[in-house]
Motif scaffolding. Sequence first.
Motif, PDB file in Angstrom:
ATOM      1  N   CYS A 252      97.235 -36.760 -20.562  1.00 51.80           N
ATOM      2  CA  CYS A 252      96.936 -36.782 -19.126  1.00 51.80           C
ATOM      3  C   CYS A 252      98.178 -36.381 -18.327  1.00 51.80           C
ATOM      4  O   CYS A 252      99.289 -36.800 -18.647  1.00 51.80           O
ATOM      5  N   CYS A 257      96.770 -42.095 -14.675  1.00 50.24           N
ATOM      6  CA  CYS A 257      95.441 -41.470 -14.681  1.00 50.24           C
ATOM      7  C   CYS A 257      94.360 -42.516 -14.973  1.00 50.24           C
ATOM      8  O   CYS A 257      94.509 -43.339 -15.869  1.00 50.24           O
ATOM      9  N   HIS A 259      91.236 -41.473 -15.604  1.00 53.14           N
ATOM     10  CA  HIS A 259      90.299 -40.726 -16.454  1.00 53.14           C
ATOM     11  C   HIS A 259      88.908 -40.649 -15.823  1.00 53.14           C
ATOM     12  O   HIS A 259      87.892 -40.795 -16.512  1.00 53.14           O
ATOM     13  N   CYS A 265      93.347 -34.223 -17.023  1.00 51.69           N
ATOM     14  CA  CYS A 265      93.100 -35.473 -17.752  1.00 51.69           C
ATOM     15  C   CYS A 265      92.693 -35.170 -19.197  1.00 51.69           C
ATOM     16  O   CYS A 265      91.713 -34.461 -19.449  1.00 51.69           O
ATOM     17  N   GLY A 266      93.418 -35.727 -20.143  1.00 44.98           N
ATOM     18  CA  GLY A 266      93.142 -35.502 -21.564  1.00 44.98           C
ATOM     19  C   GLY A 266      91.805 -36.092 -21.992  1.00 44.98           C
ATOM     20  O   GLY A 266      91.106 -35.534 -22.845  1.00 44.98           O
ATOM     21  N   VAL A 267      91.427 -37.228 -21.394  1.00 45.54           N
ATOM     22  CA  VAL A 267      90.158 -37.875 -21.753  1.00 45.54           C
ATOM     23  C   VAL A 267      88.981 -37.020 -21.275  1.00 45.54           C
ATOM     24  O   VAL A 267      88.013 -36.794 -22.017  1.00 45.54           O
TER      25      VAL A 267
HETATM   26 ZN   LIG Z   1      93.229 -39.141 -17.881  1.00 48.39          ZN
END
Ligand SMILES: [Zn+2]
Length: 297
Positions: A252, A257, A259, A265-267
């Motif tokens: 992220c 973050c 999410h 955002c990685g999620v």
């Molecule tokens: Zn995130």
Amino acid sequence: MMQSGRVITAFGRHFTVKLQDGTTRHSYAKGKKTGICVGDYVHVELIGQDEARIVDILERKNLLYRSDEMRSKQFAANVDILFIVVAVEPNFSEDLLGRALVGAWSAQIKPIIILNKIDLSSNYQAAKDRLKTYLDLGIELIEVSTLNPLDLKEKLLPILQDHTSLLLGQSAMGKSSILNVLVPAAQAHTQEYSVALGTGKHTTTTTTLYELPEINANLIDSPGFQSFGLKHLQLNEVIAGFPEFTPYLDQCRFYNCQHLHEPGCGVLKALAEHKIAAERHALYERILLECTAPERY
Ligand SMILES: [Zn+2]
Ligand SMILES: Nc1nc2c(ncn2[C@@H]2O[C@H](COP(=O)(O)OP(=O)(O)O)[C@@H](O)[C@H]2O)c(=O)[nH]1
Ligand SMILES: [Mg+2]
């Protein structure tokens, strides 16, 4: 005289405390002391032959909240294992299952899913398929039928041994049937009680800690209890309820973050790539919004 013990029932301001010598005492909270709940280890002052006054709550390993329509109330402490009872039929709620997992993981309690009614073979495979998402998270599954009590005890008693466990399940999953197999003495206590408090009539449920002394186990049951209260959780505690997010958190862009909608955002990226189940992220979003909404009184 001061002694230590454990709270095994709580009913309003009345408690039953089991002392170290194995005897139980009807107990009251001292003065304005509040927040005592089942599972608490306490110091008491003995009063007469069979009463006691709770003067101190010892440090807790964890504290669980149950939700009612209005708000969360604490109801059990010092729990090691959460048994979540689901059944082959009727269909179990994945929303409630997911919330139970968040409650467990956020409090450092090991969750174990009990799939009950495996004797109902025609719907068995469909129930297993619905559980796959959760087994993929590494959760242990125990399959039982209360029609086969010996097998049920053989599977569950070794896990219960030396621990305090909590039994949770939506209605009709067979929670009472399982409790009655494990603790035959519980039979008389599983109904709900109604008491008049002040001017209004309230329906109250009693949470009870049952002992299985042969295996040094304690099993907590709370009739009518379907869902943990999660509103007190912090962001990181909610995230702990979704371990499949973990590999993506450090991708992220923002350290704080949530999410939900943030760029980079990685999620959310993993969600878009179907590496995270859409229903799981939707549950995360529902719980997080509840946590940040103001409480109603
Ligand atoms: Zn995130
Ligand atoms: N076929 C089958 N029925 C069960 C089993 N366990 C419980 N039941 C039935 O499921 C219904 C709900 O059980 P109960 O223990 O009251 O569920 P609770 O609402 O979760 O406490 C009752 O009619 C039970 O007889 C099982 O292993 N197999
Ligand atoms: Mg029941």
